[in-house]
Write a protein that holds these residues in place. Structure first.
Motif, PDB file in Angstrom:
ATOM      1  N   UNK A  85       5.617  -0.949  -6.502  1.00  0.00           N
ATOM      2  CA  UNK A  85       4.814   0.206  -6.114  1.00  0.00           C
ATOM      3  C   UNK A  85       5.048   0.590  -4.656  1.00  0.00           C
ATOM      4  N   UNK A  86       5.176  -0.406  -3.761  1.00  0.00           N
ATOM      5  CA  UNK A  86       5.408  -0.113  -2.347  1.00  0.00           C
ATOM      6  C   UNK A  86       6.791   0.504  -2.145  1.00  0.00           C
ATOM      7  N   UNK A  87       7.785   0.006  -2.857  1.00  0.00           N
ATOM      8  CA  UNK A  87       9.137   0.546  -2.745  1.00  0.00           C
ATOM      9  C   UNK A  87       9.191   1.992  -3.233  1.00  0.00           C
ATOM     10  N   UNK A  88       8.477   2.280  -4.308  1.00  0.00           N
ATOM     11  CA  UNK A  88       8.442   3.644  -4.843  1.00  0.00           C
ATOM     12  C   UNK A  88       7.735   4.588  -3.873  1.00  0.00           C
ATOM     13  N   UNK A  89       6.628   4.138  -3.308  1.00  0.00           N
ATOM     14  CA  UNK A  89       5.893   4.971  -2.352  1.00  0.00           C
ATOM     15  C   UNK A  89       6.743   5.257  -1.121  1.00  0.00           C
ATOM     16  N   UNK A  90       7.493   4.250  -0.660  1.00  0.00           N
ATOM     17  CA  UNK A  90       8.347   4.431   0.511  1.00  0.00           C
ATOM     18  C   UNK A  90       9.504   5.377   0.207  1.00  0.00           C
ATOM     19  N   UNK A  91      10.038   5.293  -1.006  1.00  0.00           N
ATOM     20  CA  UNK A  91      11.199   6.101  -1.368  1.00  0.00           C
ATOM     21  C   UNK A  91      10.830   7.549  -1.662  1.00  0.00           C
ATOM     22  N   UNK A  92       9.670   7.775  -2.278  1.00  0.00           N
ATOM     23  CA  UNK A  92       9.366   9.110  -2.782  1.00  0.00           C
ATOM     24  C   UNK A  92       8.118   9.751  -2.178  1.00  0.00           C
ATOM     25  N   UNK A  93       7.475   9.068  -1.214  1.00  0.00           N
ATOM     26  CA  UNK A  93       6.361   9.703  -0.520  1.00  0.00           C
ATOM     27  C   UNK A  93       6.853  10.928   0.231  1.00  0.00           C
ATOM     28  N   UNK A  94       5.976  11.916   0.476  1.00  0.00           N
ATOM     29  CA  UNK A  94       4.522  11.900   0.273  1.00  0.00           C
ATOM     30  C   UNK A  94       4.070  12.188  -1.156  1.00  0.00           C
ATOM     31  N   UNK A  95       4.997  12.160  -2.121  1.00  0.00           N
ATOM     32  CA  UNK A  95       4.599  12.312  -3.516  1.00  0.00           C
ATOM     33  C   UNK A  95       3.599  11.213  -3.873  1.00  0.00           C
ATOM     34  N   UNK A  96       2.442  11.549  -4.443  1.00  0.00           N
ATOM     35  CA  UNK A  96       1.478  10.503  -4.820  1.00  0.00           C
ATOM     36  C   UNK A  96       2.078   9.575  -5.875  1.00  0.00           C
ATOM     37  N   UNK A  97       1.952   8.274  -5.646  1.00  0.00           N
ATOM     38  CA  UNK A  97       2.451   7.267  -6.582  1.00  0.00           C
ATOM     39  C   UNK A  97       1.285   6.382  -6.997  1.00  0.00           C
ATOM     40  N   UNK A  98       1.044   6.292  -8.293  1.00  0.00           N
ATOM     41  CA  UNK A  98      -0.091   5.533  -8.822  1.00  0.00           C
ATOM     42  C   UNK A  98       0.413   4.471  -9.789  1.00  0.00           C
ATOM     43  N   UNK A  99      -0.023   3.236  -9.600  1.00  0.00           N
ATOM     44  CA  UNK A  99       0.313   2.162 -10.522  1.00  0.00           C
ATOM     45  C   UNK A  99      -0.879   1.816 -11.393  1.00  0.00           C
ATOM     46  N   UNK A 100      -0.697   0.871 -12.305  1.00  0.00           N
ATOM     47  CA  UNK A 100      -1.776   0.511 -13.226  1.00  0.00           C
ATOM     48  C   UNK A 100      -2.494  -0.780 -12.847  1.00  0.00           C
ATOM     49  N   UNK A 101      -1.945  -1.554 -11.912  1.00  0.00           N
ATOM     50  CA  UNK A 101      -2.550  -2.846 -11.580  1.00  0.00           C
ATOM     51  C   UNK A 101      -3.876  -2.673 -10.847  1.00  0.00           C
ATOM     52  N   UNK A 102      -3.901  -1.866  -9.792  1.00  0.00           N
ATOM     53  CA  UNK A 102      -5.138  -1.716  -9.017  1.00  0.00           C
ATOM     54  C   UNK A 102      -6.281  -1.144  -9.850  1.00  0.00           C
ATOM     55  N   UNK A 103      -6.075  -0.067 -10.614  1.00  0.00           N
ATOM     56  CA  UNK A 103      -7.162   0.422 -11.465  1.00  0.00           C
ATOM     57  C   UNK A 103      -7.630  -0.625 -12.481  1.00  0.00           C
ATOM     58  N   UNK A 104      -6.699  -1.384 -13.047  1.00  0.00           N
ATOM     59  CA  UNK A 104      -7.076  -2.423 -14.002  1.00  0.00           C
ATOM     60  C   UNK A 104      -7.894  -3.523 -13.351  1.00  0.00           C
ATOM     61  N   UNK A 105      -7.514  -3.903 -12.136  1.00  0.00           N
ATOM     62  CA  UNK A 105      -8.263  -4.926 -11.399  1.00  0.00           C
ATOM     63  C   UNK A 105      -9.667  -4.437 -11.064  1.00  0.00           C
TER      64      UNK A 105
END
Length: 276
Positions: A85-105
């Motif tokens: 998730x961090x690599x995706x945010x760094x590569x494609x920001x400022x595009x919002x990037x949302x993963x499923x782990x944090x919401x599930x936790x």
């Protein structure tokens, strides 16, 4: 002619068809949004791959969606969310990037009264410890024990979602896991893989009525809805949104297996095969 960003699709990707459970929740909550789903079916499962490989695959999948013109990227894969998730945010920001782990936790912490939380996931997600760290950051006193359940992915992919064999495998995984919590056991079980919700009936039968099952699909959809509103990216159309599909292998198999995860038929003619 300028493109209205609000009309652009939300990009969703997974290692295969499991993420269609997340897409289903997204479409239910956001019926006017357009979606572009990519299943990396040529390289499924991600759960047995190294973190380095998963990050590489995730960046390739994310890049393919970004090139299609998306307004948000949803990582509907627990393994990819856990490690990339961090690599995706760094590569494609400022595009919002949302993963499923944090919401599930977050959902698990809200559901648990005792703080005893069991997590079942793929081998990579369990070894990476993403759920354990995220839950502990929200609920420092929680007792979390995670168990890899690799056979569940194969069962889900083959459509073996109920019956004695599925329940026997679930019992083999879950009973030793629950025993580690002591006599009372956990009160919450996190389905930490997007394939697992289609096995929910069998898992719930083994787990029993006292254990709350949590999957991240609905909570992720709520997170996406909030980010769209905060970023002024809501599609204000009054018509139903469209879903487009891409896969990296076999449109026919993607459609056949994916229909059970999405909850409605998928026409293989509507699945575009791509290379990453």
């Amino acid at each position: 002619m300028s493109v209205n960003k609000c009309d652009q699709p939300i990009g969703v990707f997974d290692s295969g068809v499991g993420g269609l459970t997340v897409l289903r929740a997204l479409q239910d909550l956001l019926p006017h949004e357009n979606f572009l789903y990519l299943g990396d079916t040529a390289r499924v499962p991600y759960g047995t791959k190294s973190a380095e490989s998963v990050i590489k695959y995730a960046l390739q999948a994310g890049g393919a969606l970004v090139r299609e013109g998306i307004k948000m990227l949803v990582v509907a894969c627990n393994t990819a969310s856990a490690v990339s998730i961090d690599s995706l945010a760094a590569a494609y920001g400022p595009l919002p990037v949302v993963g499923v782990v944090k919401p599930g936790a977050e959902a698990a912490c809200l559901a648990s009264k005792s703080g005893k939380i069991a997590v079942i996931a793929t081998e990579s997600t369990v070894k990476g410890g993403a759920y354990q760290r995220t839950i502990c950051s929200m609920h420092p006193d929680a007792k979390i024990i995670a168990q890899a359940c690799p056979l569940f992915v194969g069962l889900a992919e083959e459509g073996w979602t109920e019956g004695e064999i599925v329940e026997a495998i679930a019992a083999r995984y879950l009973k030793p896991l629950f025993a580690q919590f002591g006599e009372e056991g956990p009160d919450t079980l996190v389905l930490g893989c997007t394939h697992f919700p289609v096995l929910r009936g069998a898992i719930a039968k083994v787990a029993g009525d006292k254990i709350t099952l949590v999957d991240s699909a609905e909570t992720t959809a709520k997170t996406v809805k909030c980010i769209l509103a905060e970023s002024n990216l809501n599609n204000d159309s009054n018509v139903s949104g469209e879903i487009s599909f891409m896969a990296t292998d076999s449109a026919e198999r993607f459609a056949a297996v994916g229909s059970a995860f999405l909850g409605r038929p998928i026409n293989p003619k509507n699945v575009r095969c791509i290379d990453l």
